[in-house]
Design an enzyme around this catalytic site. Sequence first.
Site, PDB file in Angstrom:
ATOM      1  N   HIS A  51       0.830  -1.194   0.000  1.00 34.49           N
ATOM      2  CA  HIS A  51       0.000   0.000   0.000  1.00 34.49           C
ATOM      3  C   HIS A  51       0.870   1.251   0.000  1.00 34.49           C
ATOM      4  O   HIS A  51       2.096   1.190   0.096  1.00 34.49           O
ATOM      5  CB  HIS A  51      -0.922  -0.018   1.217  1.00 34.49           C
ATOM      6  CG  HIS A  51      -2.003  -1.043   1.134  1.00 34.49           C
ATOM      7  ND1 HIS A  51      -2.989  -1.186   2.081  1.00 34.49           N
ATOM      8  CD2 HIS A  51      -2.265  -2.001   0.198  1.00 34.49           C
ATOM      9  CE1 HIS A  51      -3.807  -2.164   1.752  1.00 34.49           C
ATOM     10  NE2 HIS A  51      -3.384  -2.689   0.614  1.00 34.49           N
ATOM     11  N   GLU A  53       1.428   3.600   2.173  1.00 33.44           N
ATOM     12  CA  GLU A  53       2.250   3.838   3.359  1.00 33.44           C
ATOM     13  C   GLU A  53       3.493   2.948   3.350  1.00 33.44           C
ATOM     14  O   GLU A  53       4.592   3.391   3.691  1.00 33.44           O
ATOM     15  CB  GLU A  53       1.426   3.579   4.625  1.00 33.44           C
ATOM     16  CG  GLU A  53       0.200   4.455   4.754  1.00 33.44           C
ATOM     17  CD  GLU A  53      -1.058   3.845   4.154  1.00 33.44           C
ATOM     18  OE1 GLU A  53      -2.156   4.153   4.644  1.00 33.44           O
ATOM     19  OE2 GLU A  53      -0.940   3.060   3.182  1.00 33.44           O
ATOM     20  N   CYS A  91      -1.594  -1.262   7.594  1.00 31.84           N
ATOM     21  CA  CYS A  91      -0.722  -0.089   7.488  1.00 31.84           C
ATOM     22  C   CYS A  91      -0.712   0.707   8.786  1.00 31.84           C
ATOM     23  O   CYS A  91       0.292   1.342   9.129  1.00 31.84           O
ATOM     24  CB  CYS A  91      -1.172   0.787   6.320  1.00 31.84           C
ATOM     25  SG  CYS A  91      -0.879   0.037   4.706  1.00 31.84           S
ATOM     26  N   LEU A 279     -30.170  -1.824 -24.329  1.00 28.77           N
ATOM     27  CA  LEU A 279     -29.580  -1.888 -22.998  1.00 28.77           C
ATOM     28  C   LEU A 279     -29.424  -0.498 -22.399  1.00 28.77           C
ATOM     29  O   LEU A 279     -29.756  -0.266 -21.228  1.00 28.77           O
ATOM     30  CB  LEU A 279     -28.224  -2.598 -23.064  1.00 28.77           C
ATOM     31  CG  LEU A 279     -27.438  -2.695 -21.753  1.00 28.77           C
ATOM     32  CD1 LEU A 279     -28.233  -3.476 -20.712  1.00 28.77           C
ATOM     33  CD2 LEU A 279     -26.076  -3.344 -21.989  1.00 28.77           C
TER      34      LEU A 279
END
Length: 332
Positions: A51, A53, A91, A279
């Site tokens: 991540h 950090e 973290c 759609l």
Amino acid sequence: MEYANYIAHCIEIARRGEYFVAPNPMVGAVLVDENGTILAEGWHEKYGEGHAEVNCFRHLETSKYRDLEMSKCTLFVSLEPCSHYGKTPPCAKLIIEKGVGRVVVGMLDPNPLVAGKGVQMLREAGIEVIVGVMEEQCRELNKRFLCLHEQHRPYVILKWAQTADGFIDIKRTSGVPLKISTAETKKLVHKMRAENMAIMVGTNTVLLDNPRLLNTHWQGRNPIRVTIDRHGRIPADARIFSDDAETIVYRDRTDWPFILSDLASRNIHSILVEGGSTLLNHILDTGIWDEIHVEVAPELTIGSGVSAPQITLPDTFEEVDGHRLYVLTNER
């Protein structure tokens, strides 16, 4: 110390992971000393890997600042540090172990696995935590991730190209579709494919165009392909079933709220719907959409054909290659 400036930088570097971190959020982290000097920075680069950090502290270890007094430093992060064990350790625990004195958070993480627990963990460890700096901008950065966890459905973007007189194709039972987009605007469509986890078209589009629905003109992964086959008309050798990407086909339950709920259960945070008209109109009728992107070729008219969905285009647009690109947001 101007907190907003550092969170703005976190947002800027977080975008570097845009095409590679889904379904995780984009996150940036910046470590600053007591004088406001940036010591290290990091961002979430790829799903399943470190991540923001973690990468920030990793960069610090290879810098000239690695031996500084961490208790006098401030860590800025655009999203609340995680507090649970997933593909990587928490973290928040890492920040505590590093001895950071203050953490400034752009916004709390709505993921129920976090949802304030990361901030709580930091505060219980005696770390000063400030929350809500540039929160609106942080929310915009991760609007797809937030939609999944707050509304429990993917973020929905509708996209089509139309002629100046309001048609998306000629009427046909075979043959090639009407060419509306230019080479440059087609690249932007593939950019949108890279930005969203899934792409969807209806049965008729699959049968008429036999598309692969891949991202071949932009960086990033191929989107998950989604379609409907209520009556079993799509052949097994259709290109939508190639090995280039996952394919999801809805056969029994094909109502839009169910499809969105099922996609959310698969952790798919965004879907780009490229057609066809049946759609698109069905989704517009439900009102469950977030953005509409319309490309208009102002010099192209065909007189008759498959009508584009009937919406009022805004007065403002971006011009690319002589075509007008309109964006509408659902202000419900």
